[in-house]
Design a protein around this motif. Structure first.
Motif, PDB file in Angstrom:
ATOM      1  N   ARG A 106       0.841  -1.190   0.000  1.00 48.84           N
ATOM      2  CA  ARG A 106       0.000   0.000   0.000  1.00 48.84           C
ATOM      3  C   ARG A 106       0.879   1.244   0.000  1.00 48.84           C
ATOM      4  NH1 ARG A 106      -4.143  -2.068   4.667  1.00 48.84           N
ATOM      5  NH2 ARG A 106      -5.234  -3.605   3.413  1.00 48.84           N
ATOM      6  N   LYS A 107       0.775   1.999  -1.032  1.00 44.89           N
ATOM      7  CA  LYS A 107       1.592   3.198  -1.177  1.00 44.89           C
ATOM      8  C   LYS A 107       0.702   4.422  -1.312  1.00 44.89           C
ATOM      9  CE  LYS A 107       5.438   0.751  -3.373  1.00 44.89           C
ATOM     10  NZ  LYS A 107       6.317   0.665  -4.571  1.00 44.89           N
ATOM     11  N   VAL A 108       1.189   5.497  -0.771  1.00 43.87           N
ATOM     12  CA  VAL A 108       0.471   6.759  -0.893  1.00 43.87           C
ATOM     13  C   VAL A 108       0.801   7.371  -2.247  1.00 43.87           C
ATOM     14  CG1 VAL A 108       0.112   9.031   0.114  1.00 43.87           C
ATOM     15  CG2 VAL A 108       0.595   7.066   1.591  1.00 43.87           C
ATOM     16  N   GLY A 109      -0.209   7.881  -2.939  1.00 42.05           N
ATOM     17  CA  GLY A 109      -0.006   8.450  -4.263  1.00 42.05           C
ATOM     18  C   GLY A 109       0.969   9.604  -4.265  1.00 42.05           C
ATOM     19  N   LYS A 110       1.643   9.790  -5.426  1.00 34.15           N
ATOM     20  CA  LYS A 110       2.621  10.874  -5.549  1.00 34.15           C
ATOM     21  C   LYS A 110       1.966  12.241  -5.377  1.00 34.15           C
ATOM     22  CE  LYS A 110       5.947   8.490  -8.525  1.00 34.15           C
ATOM     23  NZ  LYS A 110       6.634   8.506  -9.843  1.00 34.15           N
ATOM     24  N   SER A 111       0.754  12.368  -5.911  1.00 33.14           N
ATOM     25  CA  SER A 111       0.080  13.668  -5.811  1.00 33.14           C
ATOM     26  C   SER A 111      -0.176  14.051  -4.362  1.00 33.14           C
ATOM     27  CB  SER A 111      -1.245  13.628  -6.578  1.00 33.14           C
ATOM     28  OG  SER A 111      -2.094  12.612  -6.063  1.00 33.14           O
ATOM     29  N   ARG A 112      -0.543  13.069  -3.539  1.00 30.70           N
ATOM     30  CA  ARG A 112      -0.769  13.354  -2.114  1.00 30.70           C
ATOM     31  C   ARG A 112       0.544  13.718  -1.423  1.00 30.70           C
ATOM     32  NH1 ARG A 112      -4.859  12.335   1.687  1.00 30.70           N
ATOM     33  NH2 ARG A 112      -6.131  11.335   0.095  1.00 30.70           N
ATOM     34  N   ALA A 136       1.427  17.232  -2.515  1.00 30.41           N
ATOM     35  CA  ALA A 136       0.536  18.192  -1.852  1.00 30.41           C
ATOM     36  C   ALA A 136       0.914  18.366  -0.386  1.00 30.41           C
ATOM     37  CB  ALA A 136      -0.909  17.734  -1.978  1.00 30.41           C
ATOM     38  N   SER A 137       1.250  17.267   0.278  1.00 28.15           N
ATOM     39  CA  SER A 137       1.650  17.330   1.695  1.00 28.15           C
ATOM     40  C   SER A 137       2.918  18.153   1.861  1.00 28.15           C
ATOM     41  CB  SER A 137       1.861  15.918   2.251  1.00 28.15           C
ATOM     42  OG  SER A 137       0.685  15.148   2.147  1.00 28.15           O
ATOM     43  N   LEU A 138       3.892  17.948   0.953  1.00 24.73           N
ATOM     44  CA  LEU A 138       5.154  18.692   1.031  1.00 24.73           C
ATOM     45  C   LEU A 138       4.930  20.182   0.795  1.00 24.73           C
ATOM     46  CD1 LEU A 138       8.228  18.679   1.310  1.00 24.73           C
ATOM     47  CD2 LEU A 138       8.378  18.200  -1.145  1.00 24.73           C
ATOM     48  N   LEU A 139       4.110  20.506  -0.199  1.00 29.45           N
ATOM     49  CA  LEU A 139       3.825  21.912  -0.486  1.00 29.45           C
ATOM     50  C   LEU A 139       3.101  22.587   0.681  1.00 29.45           C
ATOM     51  CD1 LEU A 139       2.716  21.699  -4.242  1.00 29.45           C
ATOM     52  CD2 LEU A 139       4.885  22.551  -3.343  1.00 29.45           C
ATOM     53  N   LEU A 140       2.165  21.852   1.289  1.00 28.31           N
ATOM     54  CA  LEU A 140       1.452  22.406   2.439  1.00 28.31           C
ATOM     55  C   LEU A 140       2.390  22.631   3.611  1.00 28.31           C
ATOM     56  CD1 LEU A 140      -1.861  20.363   2.255  1.00 28.31           C
ATOM     57  CD2 LEU A 140      -1.669  22.839   2.105  1.00 28.31           C
ATOM     58  N   LEU A 141       3.343  21.705   3.814  1.00 32.43           N
ATOM     59  CA  LEU A 141       4.319  21.861   4.892  1.00 32.43           C
ATOM     60  C   LEU A 141       5.174  23.105   4.666  1.00 32.43           C
ATOM     61  CD1 LEU A 141       5.685  20.789   7.442  1.00 32.43           C
ATOM     62  CD2 LEU A 141       7.157  19.383   5.980  1.00 32.43           C
ATOM     63  N   ILE A 142       5.600  23.324   3.423  1.00 32.17           N
ATOM     64  CA  ILE A 142       6.387  24.517   3.110  1.00 32.17           C
ATOM     65  C   ILE A 142       5.561  25.775   3.364  1.00 32.17           C
ATOM     66  CG2 ILE A 142       7.505  25.789   1.236  1.00 32.17           C
ATOM     67  CD1 ILE A 142       8.233  23.061  -0.003  1.00 32.17           C
TER      68      ILE A 142
END
Length: 670
Positions: A220-226, A229-235
C-alpha cells in the motif's frame, strides 16, 4: 423492450434493498451519526434565521435610541456565532461523512469485486451504491432535520448566553421555520451524496481483480500527488508561520496558519496515521500481550479503519485547539499592545456614580502628592439616525493642560483644549459625530448627541484629539469638561490614572487609598490592570465553548460510528478467531486496544500540528515585543478532549465487539 425495462427495475431495487438489509448494522450506526450531524446543522440554521428576523426583540417604539442599539447588539453577536457554527458543522460533516463512507466501501471491496465479475457494469454498480446509501442517509437526515427544528427553542437558550442576551435583559424566543428545515435537509443530502459519489467513484474505477485482492501493508503506497501536496502544504505552513512578513497582521497570519495546518493534517493523514500507528503500536504490542499484538497488526493492515477512527480525533483536536489558541492569542496580543503604552503606576476604576469627588479628595490628602493624576468620567451617548454608540468623557481642565510626560492626557491634533466649556467639545480624529456629512469632524463643525432620554444636544468642535494611549476602555469619542455637557447618558464609568514620583511610593499610595471607605472601587497596579483586562477579554469568548462542545459531539459520534462499522464488518473474522481458541475477552480487549491505538496516533499527529501553531504564535509575540508569559497554551483543553476521545473509543470498541460476537454466535446457532 418495454418488458425488459419492467423486469429490470424491480430486480435493481430488490438488489438495493437486499444489500441494505445485509449491512443494516453498519448503516444503522451511520444513520445515527448522520442524524446527529443533521440535528446540529438544522437547529443552528434555525437559530441563524431566528436571529436574522430578530425573534424576541421587544417593540422598538417602546425603547429609546440607545436601548434599541443595545437590544440589537446580542443579535449581531449571535449572527456571527451561528454563521461560524453552521459552517463548522457542515464542513466537519463533509469531512467525516466522506471518511466513514470511504471506510465502509473499503471494507466491502471483495463484495464489489464479485459483483463486477458477475457482470455488473461500473455505471450500474455506482448507481446501485448511490441508491443503497441514499436510503439510510435520507431517513437519518430527514429525522435529524425534524428533531433539530423541534429543538430550536432549546438550542436558542444554549446560544443566548454566549451572544449576551442575559446581559441585555432580552429573552430570545426563536421561532421554528419549516422552510429552514427543508433547506437544511436538501443541503445535508447534497453534502452526504457528494461524499458518497466521491467514495463510490474510486471503487468504480478499480478493476474486479484489484478489488478481490487484499493488498499487504508493504504494497500500500500513498499516491505521488498526495505526497507532493503534503510537502507543499508543509512549506506553506513554515513560510506563513515563521517568515518575517511585516505587512501581515498577527490575526491574519494566525488564522491563515490554522487553516493551512488543518488542511495539511487532513491531506497528510494516510502517511501520518500509518507511521504513528506503527510506531506507537510497538508499545501496545510490548505491554498488551496477545491482544496488543493483534491490535497492532490489525491497525497496520486495516489502514482505512485506522484512518476512519483516527481522523475524528485528529480533526477535532487540531481544529478546536488551533482556533482556541488563535482566538486567545488575538485577544491577548491586541489587549497587551493596546495597554502597554499605559504610563500610570496605579489605576483606580469604578462604575458607581458619585465617586469622582471622593477619590479627588483622597488623592489631595495623600502624604506624598503623586506626580500626575488624571481622572475621567465617561458615559455612553448616541447620535440621531446612527447605529453607533459614542463614549463621552469629562475631564478636569487643569489636569488636561498638564505638561508632565507621565500624564494620561489626550494628544491634541488641532485646536486647543483650553477652549472647552459650555457647548464646546473635543472629538477623536476618527469620530463621525458631526453634522457636516463628512466621515470625520473638523474644527468649527457642529456635533449632535442624544442622551438616555433621546434629548438632543448640539456642541461646537474646538479640538481634534487622540485618546490617551494604554487605556482601551477610554476611546474618548467626545471630550468635555464640567459644564460642557450634562452627564445624562448611560453606563457610567470612572477611570483615574496615578503616576507616582518614585517606584517606592507606589505601594504606600496604594495602601492609603485602599484604606479609604470607597464603594465599588478597584485600585490596581499597572500590571494588575493589564492582567484583568486580558482575562476579561478571554472570559468574554464564550462562543468558543459552543465551538468546543459542538465539535466534540460531532467528532465523538463519527468516531463511534467508525468503530462500530469496523467491528460489524469484521464480526465473522472475530468469530473465526473465537472458534480456533481465542477467548472472547481477548478479542474484545484487542478491539479496545486497537481503537485506543488509532486515537492515540491521531492525538500525537494533532499535537504536532498544535505545537507548530504555538511555536508560530510565540515567534509572533516575540516580534511584537509581547512577553512570553502571555502566550496562550490550551494544554488543559487538549488533554481533556484527548482523554475523553480515548476513553470513549476504548469503551465503544469493547462493547461493540462483545455485541457483534454474540450476534454472530446466535446467527450461526453456536
Amino acid at each position: 423492450m418495454t418488458k425488459h425495462k419492467i423486469t429490470q427495475r424491480p430486480a435493481f431495487f430488490s438488489l438495493v434493498l437486499s444489500l441494505f438489509i445485509a449491512h443494516r448494522p453498519s448503516y444503522l450506526v451511520m444513520a445515527v451519526a448522520t442524524l446527529v450531524a443533521s440535528l446540529l446543522s438544522s437547529s443552528t440554521l434555525q437559530i441563524y434565521f431566528a436571529c436574522k428576523n430578530r425573534d424576541g426583540l421587544p417593540d422598538p417604539k417602546s425603547m429609546t435610541h440607545y436601548q434599541r442599539l443595545m437590544a440589537d447588539a446580542p443579535y449581531i453577536s449571535l449572527d456571527a456565532i451561528t454563521v461560524v457554527a453552521s459552517a463548522s458543522s457542515l464542513l466537519v460533516s463533509v469531512f467525516l461523512v466522506l471518511s466513514s463512507v470511504s471506510f465502509l466501501i473499503e471494507e466491502r471491496r471483495k463484495e464489489y469485486g464479485l459483483m463486477r465479475l458477475s457482470g455488473a457494469s461500473r455505471t450500474r454498480m455506482i448507481n446501485l451504491e448511490l441508491c443503497e446509501f441514499s436510503i439510510p442517509l435520507a431517513l437519518s437526515n430527514g429525522l435529524g432535520c425534524l428533531l433539530g427544528s423541534l429543538l430550536t427553542p432549546v438550542a436558542g437558550r444554549l446560544f443566548a448566553g454566549p451572544a449576551g442576551f442575559p446581559d441585555a435583559a432580552i429573552t430570545f424566543h426563536p421561532t421554528i421555520r419549516t422552510s429552514v428545515g427543508v433547506c437544511t435537509f436538501l443541503l445535508m443530502m447534497i453534502t452526504c451524496l457528494i461524499g458518497v459519489g466521491v467514495a463510490v467513484r474510486k471503487i468504480g474505477l478499480a478493476t474486479p481483480l484489484s478489488l478481490l485482492q487484499q493488498e499487504s501493508v508493504k504494497e500500500r503506497k500513498v499516491g505521488k500527488s498526495r505526497k507532493i501536496a503534503s510537502l507543499l502544504l508543509l512549506i506553506a505552513v513554515v513560510v506563513v508561520g515563521f517568515a518575517p512578513l511585516e505587512s501581515v497582521t498577527l490575526d491574519l497570519r494566525s488564522m491563515l496558519l490554522a487553516v493551512l495546518i488543518i488542511v495539511a493534517v487532513y491531506v497528510s493523514a494516510p502517511v501520518l496515521v500509518r507511521g504513528a500507528v506503527s510506531g506507537i503500536g510497538l508499545l501496545f504490542e510490548k505491554f498488551g500481550g496477545g491482544p496488543g499484538l493483534l491490535a497492532r497488526q490489525r491497525s497496520r493492515r486495516e489502514t482505512a479503519g485506522s484512518m476512519a477512527i483516527a481522523l475524528p480525533a485528529m480533526m477535532l483536536l487540531t481544529i478546536v485547539i488551533s482556533f482556541l489558541a488563535v482566538m486567545q492569542a488575538g485577544s491577548i496580543g491586541g489587549a497587551v499592545l493596546d495597554l502597554d503604552p499605559l504610563k500610570a503606576d496605579l489605576v483606580v476604576t469604578s462604575d458607581t456614580p458619585g465617586q469622582a469627588d471622593t477619590i479627588d479628595r483622597r488623592i489631595e490628602g495623600l502624604n506624598e502628592r503623586p506626580r500626575a493624576v488624571n481622572s475621567y468620567e465617561t458615559q455612553n451617548w448616541t447620535m440621531p439616525e446612527s447605529a453607533r454608540i459614542v463614549q463621552v468623557a469629562w475631564g478636569d481642565l487643569k489636569e488636561l493642560s498638564s505638561s508632565d510626560p507621565s500624564a494620561s492626557t489626550p494628544k491634541v491634533i488641532e485646536g486647543s483644549l483650553k477652549d472647552l466649556g459650555p457647548a464646546k467639545i473635543a472629538v477623536n480624529r476618527d469620530s463621525s459625530a458631526c453634522n457636516s456629512g463628512s466621515s470625520t469632524c473638523k474644527l468649527g463643525d457642529t456635533a449632535t448627541l442624544t442622551d438616555k432620554q433621546d434629548k438632543k444636544y448640539q456642541a461646537e468642535v474646538v479640538a481634534i484629539i487622540d485618546a490617551p494611549k494604554g487605556l482601551p476602555s477610554l476611546p474618548m469619542d467626545v471630550l468635555s469638561v464640567e459644564g460642557g455637557l450634562p452627564q445624562a447618558g448611560n453606563d457610567y464609568h470612572l477611570v483615574t490614572t496615578i503616576a507616582v514620583n518614585a517606584p517606592g511610593d507606589m505601594e504606600p499610595v496604594r495602601e492609603q487609598l485602599r484604606n479609604s471607605d470607597f464603594k465599588d472601587v478597584k485600585i490596581e497596579t499597572r500590571q494588575a490592570y493589564i492582567d484583568r483586562f486580558v482575562k476579561r477579554g478571554l472570559d468574554g469568548q464564550q462562543a468558543l465553548k459552543v465551538m468546543i462542545v459542538g465539535g466534540s459531539v460531532l467528532a465523538l459520534i463519527f468516531m463511534m460510528q467508525a468503530i462500530a462499522i469496523s467491528l460489524s464488518e469484521r464480526s465473522e473474522q472475530n468469530y473465526r478467531l473465537y472458534q480456533i481458541g481465542v477467548s472472547r475477552q481477548s478479542i474484545a480487549w484487542s478491539a479496545g486496544l486497537e481503537s485506543a491505538l488509532d486515537v492515540v496516533g491521531g492525538t500525537v499527529i494533532a499535537m504536532g500540528g498544535v505545537a507548530i501553531m504555538e511555536a508560530s504564535l510565540a515567534a509572533a509575540f516575540a516580534r511584537a515585543g509581547i512577553g512570553v508569559e502571555y502566550m496562550p497554551i490550551p494544554a488543559e483543553q487538549f488533554l481533556i478532549l484527548a482523554v475523553l476521545l480515548l476513553i470513549i473509543a476504548f469503551m465503544t470498541a469493547m462493547s461493540c465487539s462483545r455485541w457483534t460476537m454474540r450476534n454472530e454466535a446466535q446467527s450461526t446457532g453456536a
